[in-house]
Design an enzyme around this catalytic site. Structure first.
Site, short mmCIF file in Angstrom:
data_model
loop_
_atom_site.label_atom_id
_atom_site.label_comp_id
_atom_site.label_asym_id
_atom_site.label_seq_id
_atom_site.Cartn_x
_atom_site.Cartn_y
_atom_site.Cartn_z
N GLY A 97 51.01 86.57 29.07
CA GLY A 97 49.84 87.05 28.33
C GLY A 97 49.38 85.99 27.35
O GLY A 97 50.12 85.06 27.05
N CYS A 124 57.37 84.43 30.89
CA CYS A 124 56.55 83.70 29.91
C CYS A 124 56.38 84.51 28.62
O CYS A 124 57.35 84.71 27.90
CB CYS A 124 55.21 83.33 30.56
N TYR A 125 55.18 85.02 28.32
CA TYR A 125 55.03 85.83 27.11
C TYR A 125 56.00 87.02 27.15
O TYR A 125 56.54 87.42 26.12
CB TYR A 125 53.58 86.33 26.99
N HIS A 211 56.56 80.58 35.57
CA HIS A 211 55.91 81.65 36.35
C HIS A 211 56.43 81.66 37.79
O HIS A 211 56.02 80.81 38.59
CB HIS A 211 54.39 81.44 36.35
N GLU A 213 55.69 83.82 40.03
CA GLU A 213 54.72 84.47 40.92
C GLU A 213 53.68 83.53 41.49
O GLU A 213 53.01 83.88 42.46
CB GLU A 213 54.03 85.63 40.18
N SER A 265 32.18 102.60 56.35
CA SER A 265 31.30 101.44 56.16
C SER A 265 31.36 100.47 57.33
O SER A 265 30.52 99.60 57.47
CB SER A 265 31.72 100.69 54.90
N GLY A 266 32.40 100.61 58.14
CA GLY A 266 32.58 99.66 59.24
C GLY A 266 33.69 98.67 58.94
O GLY A 266 34.15 97.95 59.81
N GLY A 267 34.13 98.63 57.68
CA GLY A 267 35.20 97.71 57.30
C GLY A 267 36.57 98.35 57.49
O GLY A 267 36.68 99.53 57.82
N VAL A 268 37.59 97.52 57.24
CA VAL A 268 38.95 97.98 57.49
C VAL A 268 39.35 99.10 56.54
O VAL A 268 40.04 100.04 56.94
CB VAL A 268 39.94 96.78 57.45
N ASP A 269 38.89 99.05 55.28
CA ASP A 269 39.35 100.04 54.30
C ASP A 269 38.93 101.45 54.70
O ASP A 269 39.73 102.39 54.72
CB ASP A 269 38.77 99.75 52.90
N SER A 270 37.63 101.59 55.04
CA SER A 270 37.18 102.95 55.36
C SER A 270 37.70 103.38 56.74
O SER A 270 37.96 104.56 56.96
CB SER A 270 35.66 103.06 55.27
N ALA A 271 37.88 102.43 57.66
CA ALA A 271 38.39 102.80 58.99
C ALA A 271 39.84 103.29 58.87
O ALA A 271 40.22 104.28 59.51
CB ALA A 271 38.31 101.61 59.94
N LYS A 411 44.45 94.43 50.00
CA LYS A 411 43.78 94.31 51.30
C LYS A 411 44.77 94.00 52.43
O LYS A 411 44.71 94.59 53.50
CB LYS A 411 42.74 93.19 51.21
#
Ligand code: XMP
Length: 555
Positions: A97, A124-125, A211, A213, A265-271, A411
């Protein structure tokens, strides 16, 4: 009423601590706005709570942990135990942070992390917070340590270093450093500029000044792996295979016998959302595809075709383009556009719901970065960047109840779930397209004429990117119609026409992104084709801004 509980560190509490302690702030707080995942402890078998002190990397820590098949959530630094308990924390990670622990009002860790005996890793912080709260001393360094460093171990058998060489490259970014260890802690490693770069006690609390990550710490994943599996005793059960039955069971429990409409919507999330809901409640689901007039060239036809070929679910097509475009007239402010579109979507769904057997629920493919970036209650220490239309843009008094099974997924996790559900690559690998559509790529007022110009440019960009076999390597590629016009010369004539921009980025999760180093030949072909084929555009520019400081979309 204020309930002052003792601060449970290894030293006597002083009045100084009482003033600055985040724990006491929480103890006096009657109600926090934060709620964890919403899943019950039985459903999240094991989790890691990432206490957020405002680092740009907090979400990255969550991703890394999840890549190791352990569920993790970024939670505000002042979360109470009851709010975090639903993820069944097997360990806590304190993020980095921008603050200094001695700043007035510096964020500190809540007392429960020390009282519960849960393993803790401070980064770190986060390490400085541990030191400060547990009785050590943090001081400002004369020299800020930023960039690559070599970490050398002082000990041979620390579990946090299992499977690592005694010297490893790490990434540092800090001003303050640990001057005196808290009682019971040992220095486990050092760098040239940090005599105490890693510390640990004999049980389960560790601090890293570097870090783990970020990709600049190549063995950072092993460090996190050691923490999760050797120190916290995690089992690694967070997999798409395990997620699917859990999500289906949750949807069933939430929806009961109710009717659900799903915004497709046609995208992966809504499908993926639609498929999960369909598996959970079958014919109680109706999918709706709304043409908001802000879609790309031939998109409405393509989405309906893909959907009908691949998913055996009823799809209702609603052409609401006039409705959206009328409401967007004269609007130039990006946030206002987003709010209007979000609200209009819901109104369209509500109208459809009334016609459709009085649907009670709206399922949508909201994902974790949308939630973080819209700064909802789940991420109260992050600053709001944009109102993602399906999160913050929802109108007050909305009648439909939301079903959002992907609300806590990144995603790539959603793509993993899509594979387990057997969705085809053309859906799973489609580049993301934002809910507000081309409205946030037409700068300034959205008009039909500008939308047509943008559609033509965008088609060329995608066509050339696909032809160069770059589509799947890039997170997103698209055109933007700027609000500028410029002078040009075509044939022997002066022109004064639109400036189009090309945007192409690589990214892991849209929270950060790098502009793509597209080959000059590809850029040249796109530029040539746009000025030749789209007569209203006479200049093409390439956006070479990463995120941060830019965002992926221009509005
Ligand atoms: P930004 O522009 O914030 O975008 O860097 C990050 C990612 O999110 C997408 N995006 C949205 N997706 N509703 C969505 O469903 C939205 O309101 C929205 N705004 C941005 C954007 O395309 C990128 O992938």
């Amino acid at each position: 009423m204020t309930t002052k509980q003792p601060f449970s560190s290894r030293r006597t509490t002083t009045s100084d601590d009482l003033e600055v302690s985040g724990y006491l702030e929480i103890a006096t707080e009657k109600e926090s706005h934060y709620t964890a995942t919403g899943q019950t402890p039985q459903e999240v078998q094991e989790g890691i709570a990432i206490i957020d002190f405002g680092s740009q990397y907090s979400h990255l820590i969550a991703r890394r942990v999840r890549e190791l098949n352990v569920y993790s959530e970024v939670v505000p630094h002042n979360s109470r135990w009851q709010e975090v308990a639903p993820i069944n924390p097997k360990g806590v990670i304190l993020s980095g942070g921008p603050a200094s622990v001695y700043d007035t009002g510096a964020p500190l860790a809540p007392g429960w992390i020390y009282e519960r005996g849960i393993p803790i890793l401070g980064i770190c912080y986060g390490m400085q917070v541990l030191t400060h709260q547990l009785g050590g001393r943090v001081t400002p360094s004369l020299k800020r340590e930023f960039g690559h460093a070599v970490l050398n171990q002082n000990v041979t058998n620390a579990p946090i270093f299992a499977n690592l060489n005694s010297s490893i490259p790490v990434w540092m970014s800090h001003g303050d450093h640990i001057e005196q260890l808290p009682p019971g802690f040992k220095a486990l490693a050092y760098t040239d500029n940090s005599p105490i770069a890693v510390m640990g006690n004999d049980t389960n609390i560790f601090g890293l000044q570097f870090h783990p990550e970020v990709s600049h710490t190549p063995q950072g994943k092993t460090v996190l792996e050691n923490f999760l599996f050797r120190i916290c005793g995690c089992n690694g059960t967070w997999t798409p295979q395990n997620f699917v039955p859990t999500a289906i069971a949750q949807i069933k429990a939430q929806v009961g016998n109710g009717q659900v409409i799903c915004a497709l919507s046609g995208g992966v999330d809504s499908a993926v959302t639609a498929t999960l809901v369909h598996r959970a409640v079958g014919s109680q689901l109706t999918c709706i595809f709304v043409n908001n007039g802000l879609l790309r060239l031939e998109e409405a036809e393509r989405v309906q075709d893909t959907f009908q070929r691949n998913l055996n679910i009823d799809l209702l097509y609603v052409d609401a383009s006039e409705r959206f475009l009328t409401r967007l007239k004269t609007i130039v402010d990006p946030e206002e556009k987003r709010k209007i579109i979000g609200e209009e979507f819901i109104r369209v769904f509500e109208d459809a719901a009334t016609e459709l057997r009085d649907a009670e629920f709206l399922a949508q493919g909201t994902l974790y970065p949308d939630v973080i970036e819209s700064k909802t209650s789940e991420s109260s220490s992050a600053v709001k960047i944009k109102t993602h239309h399906n999160v913050g843009g929802l109108p007050k008094g909305m009648k439909l109840k939301l079903v959002e099974p992907l609300r806590h997924l990144f995603k790539d996790e959603i793509r993993g779930v899509g594979e387990v559900l057997g969705l085809p690559p053309e859906i799973i690998l489609r580049q993301p397209f934002p809910g507000p559509g081309l409205a946030i790529r037409v700068l300034g007022e959205v008009t039909k004429e500008k939308l047509e110009i943008l559609r033509a440019c965008d088609w060329i960009v995608i066509d050339e990117i696909k032809a160069a076999n770059l589509y799947h390597q890039l997170w997103q590629t698209f055109a933007v119609l700027t609000d500028a016009k410029s002078v040009g010369v075509m044939g022997d004539n002066r022109t004064y026409r639109h400036v189009a921009a090309i945007r192409a980025v690589s990214s892991e999760d849209a929270m950060t992104a790098d502009w793509a180093r597209l080959p000059y030949e590809v850029l040249a072909r796109i530029s040539n084709r746009i000025v030749n084929e789209v007569s209203e555009v006479n200049r093409v520019v390439y956006d070479i801004t990463s995120k941060p400081p830019g965002t992926i979309e221009w509005e």
